[in-house]
Design a protein around this motif. Structure first.
Motif: not given
Length: 110
Positions: A4, A104, A109
């Motif tokens: 990530i 994340n 989101q």
């Protein structure tokens, strides 16, 4: 987390290159837009939501994500400073990178 981290770091580095090549890009206009109440309110709400969600994780997990977030913020800050020599811009963009990384982690989101 490394995956990530790498992905977010690459996206920001690529975006910085694209923006830096635009002759019409105005740092002052960008910063003014960031200071508008609508954007600021959404940013703060998202930040608060992330902080609430992080409390659901163990202190060890929170510490780890905070360390990774700090690393990405530092890298992005240095890249923005190198390209634009503007600490306000670097601060905003590096905070965004950290927020995206943390969002994340907690699966938000926004």
């Amino acid at each position: 987390m490394q995956e990530i981290f790498d992905e977010i770091s690459e996206v920001f580095k690529s975006a910085l290159g694209d923006v830096g090549e635009q002759k019409s890009f105005s740092i002052d206009e960008y910063l003014d837009q960031r200071d508008e109440a609508n954007f600021d309110a959404k940013w703060v709400n998202t930040y608060n939501l992330i902080e609430q969600e992080k409390k659901k994780f163990s202190s060890g997990e929170r510490k780890k994500v905070d360390e990774w977030s700090e690393r990405i913020r530092e890298i992005i800050f240095k890249n923005v400073m190198k390209k634009f020599a503007n600490s306000d811009l670097a601060g905003y963009i590096s905070d965004d990178a950290g927020m995206i990384f943390e969002a994340n982690f907690v699966k938000i989101q926004s």
